[in-house]
Design a protein around this motif. Structure first.
Motif, PDB file in Angstrom:
ATOM      1  N   PRO A 114       0.822  -1.224   0.000  1.00  0.00           N
ATOM      2  CA  PRO A 114       0.000   0.000   0.000  1.00  0.00           C
ATOM      3  C   PRO A 114       0.851   1.266   0.000  1.00  0.00           C
ATOM      4  CG  PRO A 114      -0.829  -1.556   1.621  1.00  0.00           C
ATOM      5  CD  PRO A 114       0.489  -2.078   1.144  1.00  0.00           C
ATOM      6  N   LEU A 115       1.989   1.239   0.711  1.00  0.00           N
ATOM      7  CA  LEU A 115       2.875   2.403   0.756  1.00  0.00           C
ATOM      8  C   LEU A 115       3.384   2.750  -0.639  1.00  0.00           C
ATOM      9  CD1 LEU A 115       4.565   4.485   2.386  1.00  0.00           C
ATOM     10  CD2 LEU A 115       6.339   2.712   2.571  1.00  0.00           C
ATOM     11  N   CYS A 116       3.766   1.745  -1.402  1.00  0.00           N
ATOM     12  CA  CYS A 116       4.289   1.974  -2.753  1.00  0.00           C
ATOM     13  C   CYS A 116       3.197   2.488  -3.686  1.00  0.00           C
ATOM     14  CB  CYS A 116       4.892   0.692  -3.307  1.00  0.00           C
ATOM     15  SG  CYS A 116       6.355   0.120  -2.410  1.00  0.00           S
ATOM     16  N   ILE A 117       1.996   1.945  -3.573  1.00  0.00           N
ATOM     17  CA  ILE A 117       0.881   2.411  -4.395  1.00  0.00           C
ATOM     18  C   ILE A 117       0.566   3.867  -4.072  1.00  0.00           C
ATOM     19  CG2 ILE A 117      -1.577   2.110  -4.904  1.00  0.00           C
ATOM     20  CD1 ILE A 117      -1.181  -0.896  -4.395  1.00  0.00           C
ATOM     21  N   ILE A 118       0.532   4.186  -2.779  1.00  0.00           N
ATOM     22  CA  ILE A 118       0.265   5.569  -2.354  1.00  0.00           C
ATOM     23  C   ILE A 118       1.365   6.500  -2.846  1.00  0.00           C
ATOM     24  CG2 ILE A 118       0.120   7.083  -0.328  1.00  0.00           C
ATOM     25  CD1 ILE A 118      -1.223   4.722   1.144  1.00  0.00           C
ATOM     26  N   ALA A 119       2.624   6.034  -2.788  1.00  0.00           N
ATOM     27  CA  ALA A 119       3.748   6.850  -3.259  1.00  0.00           C
ATOM     28  C   ALA A 119       3.594   7.182  -4.742  1.00  0.00           C
ATOM     29  CB  ALA A 119       5.068   6.123  -3.009  1.00  0.00           C
ATOM     30  N   GLY A 120       3.188   6.203  -5.541  1.00  0.00           N
ATOM     31  CA  GLY A 120       2.979   6.437  -6.969  1.00  0.00           C
ATOM     32  C   GLY A 120       1.869   7.431  -7.223  1.00  0.00           C
ATOM     33  N   GLY A 121       0.740   7.260  -6.526  1.00  0.00           N
ATOM     34  CA  GLY A 121      -0.377   8.190  -6.693  1.00  0.00           C
ATOM     35  C   GLY A 121      -0.022   9.593  -6.229  1.00  0.00           C
ATOM     36  N   ALA A 122       0.706   9.676  -5.097  1.00  0.00           N
ATOM     37  CA  ALA A 122       1.083  10.985  -4.555  1.00  0.00           C
ATOM     38  C   ALA A 122       2.026  11.724  -5.504  1.00  0.00           C
ATOM     39  CB  ALA A 122       1.742  10.809  -3.189  1.00  0.00           C
ATOM     40  N   ALA A 123       2.984  10.998  -6.078  1.00  0.00           N
ATOM     41  CA  ALA A 123       3.928  11.627  -7.014  1.00  0.00           C
ATOM     42  C   ALA A 123       3.193  12.162  -8.237  1.00  0.00           C
ATOM     43  CB  ALA A 123       5.000  10.616  -7.423  1.00  0.00           C
ATOM     44  N   GLY A 124       2.265  11.366  -8.773  1.00  0.00           N
ATOM     45  CA  GLY A 124       1.467  11.840  -9.900  1.00  0.00           C
ATOM     46  C   GLY A 124       0.617  13.032  -9.525  1.00  0.00           C
ATOM     47  N   GLY A 125       0.079  13.013  -8.289  1.00  0.00           N
ATOM     48  CA  GLY A 125      -0.728  14.137  -7.821  1.00  0.00           C
ATOM     49  C   GLY A 125       0.068  15.421  -7.724  1.00  0.00           C
ATOM     50  N   ILE A 126       1.307  15.314  -7.237  1.00  0.00           N
ATOM     51  CA  ILE A 126       2.172  16.496  -7.153  1.00  0.00           C
ATOM     52  C   ILE A 126       2.483  17.019  -8.548  1.00  0.00           C
ATOM     53  CG2 ILE A 126       4.500  17.279  -6.522  1.00  0.00           C
ATOM     54  CD1 ILE A 126       4.334  15.283  -4.160  1.00  0.00           C
ATOM     55  N   TRP A 127       2.733  16.109  -9.482  1.00  0.00           N
ATOM     56  CA  TRP A 127       3.036  16.517 -10.860  1.00  0.00           C
ATOM     57  C   TRP A 127       1.810  17.141 -11.541  1.00  0.00           C
ATOM     58  CZ3 TRP A 127       8.036  16.420 -11.051  1.00  0.00           C
ATOM     59  CH2 TRP A 127       8.695  16.663 -12.252  1.00  0.00           C
ATOM     60  N   GLY A 128       0.617  16.752 -11.091  1.00  0.00           N
ATOM     61  CA  GLY A 128      -0.599  17.386 -11.598  1.00  0.00           C
ATOM     62  C   GLY A 128      -0.909  18.690 -10.890  1.00  0.00           C
ATOM     63  N   PHE A 129      -0.524  18.783  -9.617  1.00  0.00           N
ATOM     64  CA  PHE A 129      -0.750  20.005  -8.832  1.00  0.00           C
ATOM     65  C   PHE A 129      -0.030  21.206  -9.440  1.00  0.00           C
ATOM     66  CE2 PHE A 129       1.226  22.862  -5.748  1.00  0.00           C
ATOM     67  CZ  PHE A 129       0.122  23.401  -5.106  1.00  0.00           C
ATOM     68  N   LEU A 130       1.197  21.001  -9.920  1.00  0.00           N
ATOM     69  CA  LEU A 130       2.012  22.115 -10.411  1.00  0.00           C
ATOM     70  C   LEU A 130       1.363  22.852 -11.582  1.00  0.00           C
ATOM     71  CD1 LEU A 130       5.548  20.477 -10.071  1.00  0.00           C
ATOM     72  CD2 LEU A 130       4.533  22.248  -8.619  1.00  0.00           C
TER      73      LEU A 130
END
Length: 355
Positions: A114-130
């Motif tokens: 779950p940590l790795c899945i969350i890390a992937g989603g969070a990284a994509g979210g940050i890249w979309g946030f910008l």
């Protein structure tokens, strides 16, 4: 009035169906002109997908990132934004999930996966946030900023792998089994395919998109801002905040798409010199699926089936694999020509009504 609305809704549903039929028909004409048998070619695709467990598994496996990428595009589009940066968000999500798996190796699977899945989603979210922030704060068009960020993601992830997570073969080390979505049970059921548990993540993501947009107050605001930013602002909605939130959620879907590739299909990340193409195909999947969760799943299944079945088309009918890419491109072309198709359907409907 209700009959007119019903007719318009049916016409919207017919457009993707007609697009697929026209794409397949034009592809068949090209095959005949090149001396190939289109019935044998298309028949081999259907037969391999539905009668050969290996290709069935590979089709579902190929669907996973396509569906998640399609959801990313569809979510943004539903809120009035055009996220062309799904490819970049996918790449950073892929890298983050693999990096988390390697860095935190040793944790039990119940925590690490779950940590790795969350890390992937969070990284994509940050890249979309910008780009969402740039759009909301400085009125920078999201199409321009997201395209540019695709290249930043491509070369940044390659740099990080080469300098921090490099191993022989121009890639990262293989992730530990505790972070893997692969399943021996699924592999046995599908005769050795790479099908993994990521399909559950894709289904949950589709449900999440539906729930957020149509069952929550925030989703109503997001759709309202997309429909009319000025009216939404007049109604007291925070337009800037909703733009940022929309791009962030869209990025999360895209990041999950990359995480599924890193944790499921490949178990590592290679140094990419070019884009994977999955994020760009997500645009076509979203358009063909009418930007709806169910439509995206069906469109993802079609594209995955054509890509996977195209391999058997070459061996059975002798048709080059490139022809399948032409068929896919034709389907996208006809989806893009939806206004012409709607006009033709309307004229046909009016003529039938007169008769």
């Amino acid at each position: 009035m209700s009959k007119m609305l019903s007719k318009i809704q049916w016409m919207k549903l017919l457009v993707p169906i007609v697009s697929v039929v026209l794409g397949l028909l034009c592809g068949a004409i090209i095959m005949v002109a090149a001396g190939y048998n289109p019935l044998l070619a298309y028949g081999s695709i259907v037969q391999s997908i539905f009668l050969q467990p290996y290709y069935t598994g590979e089709t579902i496996r190929a669907m996973i990132p396509l569906v998640l990428s399609g959801l990313a595009v569809a979510f943004a589009f539903r809120t009035g934004l055009f996220n062309i940066g799904v490819e970049g968000q996918l790449l950073v999500g892929w890298f983050a999930s693999v990096a988390a798996a390697i860095v935190f190796e040793g944790l039990p699977k119940v925590i690490l996966l779950p940590l790795c899945i969350i890390a992937g989603g969070a990284a994509g979210g940050i890249w979309g946030f910008l780009p969402g922030f740039l759009k909301a704060r400085f009125k920078v068009h999201e199409v321009i900023s997201t395209i540019m960020m695709n290249y930043i993601a491509l070369y940044t992830t390659s740099y990080l792998i080469k300098n921090f997570l490099y191993t022989e073969g121009e890639r990262t080390p293989t992730i530990p089994s505790a972070a893997s979505l692969a399943s021996p049970t699924l592999a046995n059921l599908t005769q050795g395919s790479r099908l993994h548990w990521g399909f559950i993540v894709a289904i949950l993501a589709a449900v999440a998109m539906w729930f957020i947009l149509w069952k929550t107050t925030r989703g109503y605001e997001l759709r309202a801002v997309g429909f009319s930013p000025d009216a939404s602002k007049y109604a007291g909605m925070n337009v800037s905040r909703n733009i940022i939130l929309s791009m962030t959620i869209s990025g999360i879907f895209a990041g999950l798409s990359g995480a599924m590739e890193g944790l499921g299909t490949y178990q590592y990340m290679m140094i990419n010199s070019t884009f994977t193409g999955i994020g760009f195909n997500g645009i076509a999947v979203a358009l063909l699926g009418l930007n709806t969760p169910v439509g995206v799943i069906l469109a993802g299944a079609l594209f995955a089936g054509l890509q996977t079945g195209g391999l058997t088309m070459q061996s059975v009918a002798g048709v080059p694999v490139e022809l399948i890419q032409i068929v896919i491109a034709l389907i996208i072309f006809f989806v893009g020509s939806s206004y012409v198709i709607k006009w033709a359907l309307l004229r046909f409907s009016m003529r039938g009504h007169k008769n």
